[in-house]
Motif scaffolding. Structure first.
Motif, PDB file in Angstrom:
ATOM      1  N   ILE A  20      -2.041  12.883  -4.505  1.00 42.15           N
ATOM      2  CA  ILE A  20      -1.074  11.953  -5.107  1.00 42.15           C
ATOM      3  C   ILE A  20      -1.180  12.000  -6.626  1.00 42.15           C
ATOM      4  CG2 ILE A  20      -0.521   9.497  -5.414  1.00 42.15           C
ATOM      5  CD1 ILE A  20      -1.265   9.114  -2.445  1.00 42.15           C
ATOM      6  N   GLN A  21      -2.401  11.990  -7.135  1.00 43.15           N
ATOM      7  CA  GLN A  21      -2.596  12.047  -8.591  1.00 43.15           C
ATOM      8  C   GLN A  21      -1.972  13.321  -9.166  1.00 43.15           C
ATOM      9  OE1 GLN A  21      -3.377   9.519 -10.296  1.00 43.15           O
ATOM     10  NE2 GLN A  21      -3.901   8.349  -8.471  1.00 43.15           N
ATOM     11  N   TYR A  54      -2.748   4.824  -2.240  1.00 44.80           N
ATOM     12  CA  TYR A  54      -1.734   4.657  -3.300  1.00 44.80           C
ATOM     13  C   TYR A  54      -1.377   3.179  -3.398  1.00 44.80           C
ATOM     14  CZ  TYR A  54       2.659   4.677  -5.808  1.00 44.80           C
ATOM     15  OH  TYR A  54       3.640   4.411  -6.721  1.00 44.80           O
ATOM     16  N   ILE A  99       8.266   6.855  -2.395  1.00 45.21           N
ATOM     17  CA  ILE A  99       6.820   6.865  -2.122  1.00 45.21           C
ATOM     18  C   ILE A  99       6.549   7.544  -0.783  1.00 45.21           C
ATOM     19  CG2 ILE A  99       4.711   5.491  -1.896  1.00 45.21           C
ATOM     20  CD1 ILE A  99       6.056   5.349  -4.681  1.00 45.21           C
ATOM     21  N   GLU A 136      -5.685  10.933  -2.043  1.00 47.17           N
ATOM     22  CA  GLU A 136      -5.549  10.309  -3.360  1.00 47.17           C
ATOM     23  C   GLU A 136      -5.461  11.378  -4.458  1.00 47.17           C
ATOM     24  OE1 GLU A 136      -8.860   8.071  -5.044  1.00 47.17           O
ATOM     25  OE2 GLU A 136      -7.463   6.446  -5.494  1.00 47.17           O
TER      26      GLU A 136
END
Ligand code: AMP
Ligand code: ZN
Length: 145
Positions: free
Chosen positions: A140-141, A24, A68, A137
Motif C-alpha cells: 500500500i505504501q 490501511y 481504496i 501494508e
C-alpha cells in the motif's frame, strides 16, 4: 462525527477500542485482516461511520471507498503473489457483522473457493499473520507514492 454503535464489532475497531491487524486507514475508512480468513491476506474494508449496507452508504463515500478497494486489491495481489482477487459485500443476507465491509480476498486458480462453500485457512501462527499484514501494508505504501 462518528455515530458510534457500542455493540458493533467494526465500530469498536474503527474507534480503536478493539485491536485489529490494520493494513490501511484514513479519516473515512479502515482496512484490517479478517480474523477467520478464507486465505491469508483476506482483508476487510469498512467506512469508519456505521452504515449497515452498501445501500446505506452516502453517495459521496462510494467513490472514495471503491478507490481504496482498488488499492487494496492491487496490494493484496502483489503481497500474496496472487493471480487475482475476489471482492464481495454481503448485504444483510449472510452478513454477520451489520457494519458495511468489503471483502478483498486473494485468489488463485483451483484454490478451492467455489460457490458458497468456502473453506477457511487460518494463519500458521502469529508471525505468519504479522508477515502478511506487513507485506500488504508495504505494498500500500508503495502504491501511494
Ligand atoms: P460477513 O459474513 O460478510 O458479514 O463477514 C464478516 C467477516 O468479519 C467474517 O469474515 C469474520 O471472519 C470477520 N470478523 C468478525 N469479527 C472480526 C474481528 N473482530 N476482526 C476481524 N475480522 C472479523
Ligand atoms: Zn458499526
Amino acid at each position: 462525527m462518528n455515530m458510534d454503535y457500542p455493540d458493533c464489532a467494526f465500530c469498536r475497531i474503527a474507534t480503536c477500542r478493539v485491536p485489529a491487524e490494520i493494513v490501511y486507514e484514513d479519516s473515512e475508512s479502515i482496512a484490517f485482516l479478517d480474523i477467520h480468513p478464507l486465505f491469508p491476506g483476506h482483508v476487510l474494508l469498512c467506512p469508519r461511520e456505521h452504515y449497515e449496507t452498501l445501500s446505506d452508504l452516502p453517495l459521496g463515500l462510494t467513490g472514495p471507498l471503491m478507490a481504496i478497494t482498488q488499492l487494496l486489491a492491487r496490494a493484496v495481489e502483489a503481497a500474496l503473489d496472487a493471480e487475482g482477487t475476489f471482492i464481495a459485500i454481503n448485504n444483510r443476507v449472510s452478513q454477520t457483522v451489520p457494519h458495511l465491509h468489503i471483502h478483498v480476498v486473494p485468489r488463485r486458480r483451483r484454490d478451492g473457493l467455489k460457490g458458497f462453500f468456502w473453506p477457511r485457512t487460518p494463519y500458521r501462527d502469529e508471525s505468519a499473520r504479522e508477515a502478511v499484514r506487513d507485506a500488504i501494508e508495504r505494498e500500500i505504501q508503495k502504491l501511494l507514492v
